[in-house]
Design an enzyme around this catalytic site. Structure first.
Site, PDB file in Angstrom:
ATOM      1  N   ARG A  98       0.825  -1.208   0.000  1.00  0.00           N
ATOM      2  CA  ARG A  98       0.000   0.000   0.000  1.00  0.00           C
ATOM      3  C   ARG A  98       0.861   1.260   0.000  1.00  0.00           C
ATOM      4  O   ARG A  98       0.607   2.190  -0.767  1.00  0.00           O
ATOM      5  CB  ARG A  98      -0.953   0.015   1.196  1.00  0.00           C
ATOM      6  N   ASN A 134      -6.142  -2.745   1.767  1.00  0.00           N
ATOM      7  CA  ASN A 134      -6.081  -4.193   1.900  1.00  0.00           C
ATOM      8  C   ASN A 134      -7.499  -4.738   1.922  1.00  0.00           C
ATOM      9  O   ASN A 134      -8.403  -4.113   2.475  1.00  0.00           O
ATOM     10  CB  ASN A 134      -5.378  -4.599   3.191  1.00  0.00           C
TER      11      ASN A 134
END
Length: 92
Positions: free
Chosen positions: A20, A38
């Site tokens: 990320r 996520n």
């Protein structure tokens, strides 16, 4: 150059490897807006919005990921631009 928005689902070893943060840095470097998060099933999901060439370059990067990642698949579909203020965010 026309703007493009895509929703992306990345599978493989993509959680717990800074995917990320890496995505946020890469998207901001290309001046894209959108988000990354996520998923409960271990995938990573993102929306990229910006110039078509920059979005395509980001998709190519997503197929590689950061050094510790192992990307098995990147699925894309056209999407509506994310409701952001022109920035790229990590969603939790």
């Amino acid at each position: 150059m026309a703007d493009k928005t895509v929703q992306v689902r990345i599978t493989g070893r993509v959680q717990g490897v800074a995917y990320r943060a890496w995505t946020q840095d890469a998207a901001r470097a290309r001046r894209l807006s959108g988000w990354v998060r996520n998923c409960p099933d271990g995938a990573v999901e993102a929306v990229f919005s910006g110039p078509s060439e920059a979005v395509d370059a980001m998709l190519a990067l997503c197929r590689e990921g950061p050094p510790a990642a192992r990307v098995d698949a990147v699925e894309t579909e056209d999407a509506i631009a994310a409701q952001t203020d022109g920035e790229f965010y990590i969603r939790y």
